[in-house]
Design a protein around this motif. Structure first.
Motif, PDB file in Angstrom:
ATOM      1  N   LEU A 151      -6.186  10.471  54.383  1.00  0.00           N
ATOM      2  CA  LEU A 151      -6.121  12.207  54.932  1.00  0.00           C
ATOM      3  C   LEU A 151      -6.794  12.261  56.069  1.00  0.00           C
ATOM      4  CD1 LEU A 151      -8.561  13.278  51.881  1.00  0.00           C
ATOM      5  CD2 LEU A 151      -6.430  13.748  52.188  1.00  0.00           C
ATOM      6  N   GLY A 152      -6.690  11.118  57.011  1.00  0.00           N
ATOM      7  CA  GLY A 152      -6.942  11.642  58.159  1.00  0.00           C
ATOM      8  C   GLY A 152      -5.662  11.129  59.656  1.00  0.00           C
ATOM      9  N   ALA A 153      -4.933  10.654  58.628  1.00  0.00           N
ATOM     10  CA  ALA A 153      -3.188  11.073  59.394  1.00  0.00           C
ATOM     11  C   ALA A 153      -3.023  12.176  58.845  1.00  0.00           C
ATOM     12  CB  ALA A 153      -2.455   9.513  58.539  1.00  0.00           C
ATOM     13  N   MET A 154      -2.914  12.614  58.272  1.00  0.00           N
ATOM     14  CA  MET A 154      -3.062  14.138  57.843  1.00  0.00           C
ATOM     15  C   MET A 154      -2.737  14.645  58.934  1.00  0.00           C
ATOM     16  SD  MET A 154      -3.241  16.222  54.731  1.00  0.00           S
ATOM     17  CE  MET A 154      -2.815  15.239  52.816  1.00  0.00           C
ATOM     18  N   PHE A 155      -3.989  14.844  60.291  1.00  0.00           N
ATOM     19  CA  PHE A 155      -3.781  15.363  61.372  1.00  0.00           C
ATOM     20  C   PHE A 155      -2.506  15.465  62.130  1.00  0.00           C
ATOM     21  CE2 PHE A 155      -5.398  16.211  66.174  1.00  0.00           C
ATOM     22  CZ  PHE A 155      -5.991  17.305  65.497  1.00  0.00           C
ATOM     23  N   GLN A 156      -2.483  14.026  62.686  1.00  0.00           N
ATOM     24  CA  GLN A 156      -0.775  13.591  62.990  1.00  0.00           C
ATOM     25  C   GLN A 156       0.604  14.077  62.336  1.00  0.00           C
ATOM     26  OE1 GLN A 156      -1.601  12.021  66.885  1.00  0.00           O
ATOM     27  NE2 GLN A 156       0.791  12.210  66.800  1.00  0.00           N
ATOM     28  N   LEU A 157       0.588  13.845  60.919  1.00  0.00           N
ATOM     29  CA  LEU A 157       1.387  14.724  60.100  1.00  0.00           C
ATOM     30  C   LEU A 157       1.732  16.149  60.873  1.00  0.00           C
ATOM     31  CD1 LEU A 157       3.605  13.957  58.717  1.00  0.00           C
ATOM     32  CD2 LEU A 157       2.079  14.781  56.877  1.00  0.00           C
ATOM     33  N   PHE A 158       0.767  16.891  60.626  1.00  0.00           N
ATOM     34  CA  PHE A 158       0.728  17.824  61.060  1.00  0.00           C
ATOM     35  C   PHE A 158       1.227  18.070  62.083  1.00  0.00           C
ATOM     36  CE2 PHE A 158      -0.021  18.172  56.545  1.00  0.00           C
ATOM     37  CZ  PHE A 158      -0.114  19.460  55.781  1.00  0.00           C
ATOM     38  N   LEU A 159       1.003  17.787  63.468  1.00  0.00           N
ATOM     39  CA  LEU A 159       1.040  17.867  64.660  1.00  0.00           C
ATOM     40  C   LEU A 159       2.227  18.105  64.578  1.00  0.00           C
ATOM     41  CD1 LEU A 159      -2.103  16.852  67.134  1.00  0.00           C
ATOM     42  CD2 LEU A 159       0.740  16.803  67.462  1.00  0.00           C
TER      43      LEU A 159
END
Length: 471
Positions: A151-159
Motif C-alpha cells: 500500500l505504501g508503494a501505491m503513492f509512487q505508483l499513482f504519481l
C-alpha cells in the motif's frame, strides 16, 4: 513472519480483510496522480512555449523558473502539512488540498502572462508538498503490517501514472484542454475520498476511541477484533502525550537520530540521482541527444516503463524487503547514468552517434526502471515507517521539505550544469552520487519489512543489530 502487532507473541492474531485498506489507499493515491500531472506538466508544455510562434514566448531562463517554482511551493506545503494533519486530521487535510490544486489549474487555463503561470506553479507546489506528506502518512496509518509495503508503494505508483498521463495528454491535447483534464483529476479525488474513514491512529491520539474502533471495523472487516491493534495505538498515543513532542525529539534518542538520518539520507539520494531533472526535461534531453525516436514519443515510452515498474515495486516490496531493493536500485541507476553521460561525451567530441540512437532511450529506461522499484517509492515508505506517532508529522514535514529543496536545486541548476559542464559531466556527477547512495543504504538504512512500529523502534534503539539487518 507476518507482522502481528502482538507484544506477547502468542499466535492468536487473525489478519483483517484487506478490501477497504486497498480502496482507501487507492482513493488517497488519486491525489498522487494529481501530483504527477503537476510535476510533469512542464515537460510537454515548456518546449511549446520556447517556439517563436507560441501564444506566450519565453526564454530558457524563464522556463527554469516555471519548472522550479513548484518545488519552492512544495517546501512551504511540507512545513504546513504536519501541524495541519495533527490539528484537523489526515482526512480533512487531504480534502482541503484540492483547493490549491484546482486554483492553480484555473489560473493556468486563464493565464495570459508569464507571472500568472509562475504564481500557479507556486500554488500547485504548496498542494504537492503537503500531499507528499499526507498521503504516505494516511496510508501507513490505515495499513496492516503485512500490507504496509504494497500500500505504501501505491503513492509512487499513482504519481508515475500522473506523469505518464501528463506526457500523453501534453502530446495530444491543446494547452487549455490539458489543464482542464488535470483539474478534473482533483475533483475525482475529492468525490471518492470524502467517503473514506479517518486514520484510526489520529482518532486514538485525539481520544476518540469509539470512532477509531468504527474506522478499524471498516478497514479490517466485521469479523476482525481490533482491540489489540487499538491498544497498541493507545499505548503509543499515551507515550506521545507523556512527552510533549517537539522538533528536538528527533535528535533526543539513539532511535530517533537513526530514523532521521535514514529518512533524510534516503530523500537526499532520491533527489540527487537527478530524477526530477530527467522528468522535467525528458523531452529536452531527447531533443539534445538527436535520438532517432521523436522526443515526445520517447518520453511517453520512459513514463510507461516507470509506471509499470512502480506497479511491480508495489507487488514485490513486501517480499524482497526495502534494503535489497534500494541497493539494487541505486547501483543500476549509477550504471545507466554513466552510459547516458558516455553517449553525450561521444557526441560532444564530434563523433558520429547515428548508430547509437538507441543508447539514450535504453539508458533512461533502465534509469527509470531502477528508480521505480527502489529509490522512488521506498524513501516515502520509510518516512511513514521509521518514526513513532508523536514525531511522524514533524519528521515527515522535514523530510519532504528537504526533498523539495533538492528538487528545486536540481531542476534550477540542471540546465546551467548542462551548459557549463556539458551533459556528460552532469550525468556523471549524478552517477557518482548514486555510488555513495548505495554505500549509505548498506550501512545506515534498517530493514522494516514485516515489522510493527514497536519492533522498528526497538531495532533502531538497539546496538549493532541496526546495520546487519537483512542486508
Amino acid at each position: 513472519m507476518e507482522g502481528t502487532g502482538m507484544i506477547t507473541g502468542a499466535p492468536v492474531h487473525r489478519e483483517g480483510k484487506k478490501l477497504w485498506q486497498y480502496l482507501a489507499s487507492i482513493s488517497a493515491s488519486i491525489m498522487a496522480v494529481g501530483v504527477g500531472t503537476a510535476l510533469a506538466w512542464t515537460s510537454p508544455v515548456l518546449p511549446q512555449l520556447y517556439e517563436p510562434d507560441s501564444w506566450l514566448v519565453i526564454t530558457k531562463e524563464q522556463g527554469s523558473w516555471v519548472s522550479s517554482l513548484l518545488a519552492l511551493g512544495a517546501m512551504l506545503g511540507a512545513i504546513l502539512s504536519g501541524p495541519m494533519a495533527d490539528k484537523l486530521g489526515r482526512k480533512k487535510s487531504l480534502l482541503l488540498l484540492t483547493a490549491p490544486f484546482l486554483l492553480s489549474w484555473v489560473i493556468i487555463i486563464f493565464a495570459s502572462v508569464l507571472w500568472l503561470i509562475n504564481v500557479a506553479r507556486f500554488i500547485v507546489g504548496v498542494g504537492v508538498g503537503a500531499a507528499c506528506v499526507l498521503v504516505p502518512t494516511y496510508i501507513s496509518e490505515i495499513a496492516e503490517t503485512s500490507t504496509r509495503g504494497t500500500l505504501g508503494a501505491m503513492f509512487q505508483l499513482f504519481l508515475t501514472v500522473g506523469i505518464l498521463l501528463a506526457f500523453v495528454l501534453g502530446a495530444v491535447l491543446s494547452y487549455t484542454a490539458f489543464a482542464i483534464i488535470c483539474a478534473l483529476i482533483e475533483i475525482a479525488f475529492f468525490a471518492s475520498f470524502v467517503w473514506m474513514p479517518e486514520s484510526p491512529v489520529w482518532l486514538v491520539n485525539e481520544k476518540r476511541k469509539p470512532e477509531a474502533t468504527l474506522a478499524m471495523t471498516v478497514f479490517r472487516g466485521d469479523s476482525y477484533d481490533p482491540s489489540e491493534e487499538l491498544a497498541e495505538m493507545q499505548r503509543e498515543a499515551e507515550q506521545a502525550a507523556s512527552r510533549k513532542s517537539s522538533i528536538f525529539d528527533l535528535i533526543r534518542t539513539r532511535a530517533a537520530k537513526k530514523a532521521l538520518l535514514a529518512s533524510l539520507g534516503s530523500m537526499f539520494f532520491q533527489q540527487l540521482s537527478g530524477i526530477n531533472a530527467v522528468i522535467f526535461y525528458t523531452v529536452t534531453i531527447f531533443q539534445a541527444s538527436g535520438s532517432s525516436m521523436s522526443p515526445e514519443l520517447a518520453s511517453i515510452v520512459v513514463a510507461i516503463v516507470q509506471t509499470v515498474m512502480s506497479g511491480v515495486a508495489a507487488i514485490i516490496v513486501d517480499r524482497a524487503g526495502r534494503k535489497p531493493l534500494l541497493i539494487f536500485s541505486s547501483s543500476a541507476m549509477a550504471v545507466s547514468l554513466v552510459a547516458l553521460g558516455l553517449y553525450f561525451n561521444i557526441k560532444a567530441n564530434g563523433n558520429d552517434v547515428s548508430n547509437l540512437g538507441w543508447l539514450p532511450l535504453t539508458s533512461l529506461t533502465l534509469f527509470m526502471i531502477s528508480f521505480s522499484i527502489g529509490m522512488g517509492p521506498i524513501p516515502w515508505m520509510l518516512m511513514g515507517e521509521l518514526f513513532p506517532a508523536e514525531t511522524k508529522a514533524v519528521a515527515s514535514g522535514i523530510a519532504v521539505m528537504l526533498n523539495w529543496f533538492l528538487v528545486f536545486l536540481v531542476t534550477k541548476t540542471f540546465p546551467m550544469m548542462n551548459d557549463e559542464l556539458g551533459a556528460d559531466a552532469t550525468f556523471w556527477i549524478f552517477a557518482g552520487i548514486m555510488v555513495v547512495g548505495t554505500a549509505f543504504t548498506y550501512f545506515v538504512i534498517p530493514e522494516t519489512k514485516g515489522k510493527s512500529s514497536q519492533e522498528i523502534q526497538e531495532e533502531l534503539q538497539g546496538n549493532g543489530r541496526f546495520k546487519t539487518t537483512n542486508a
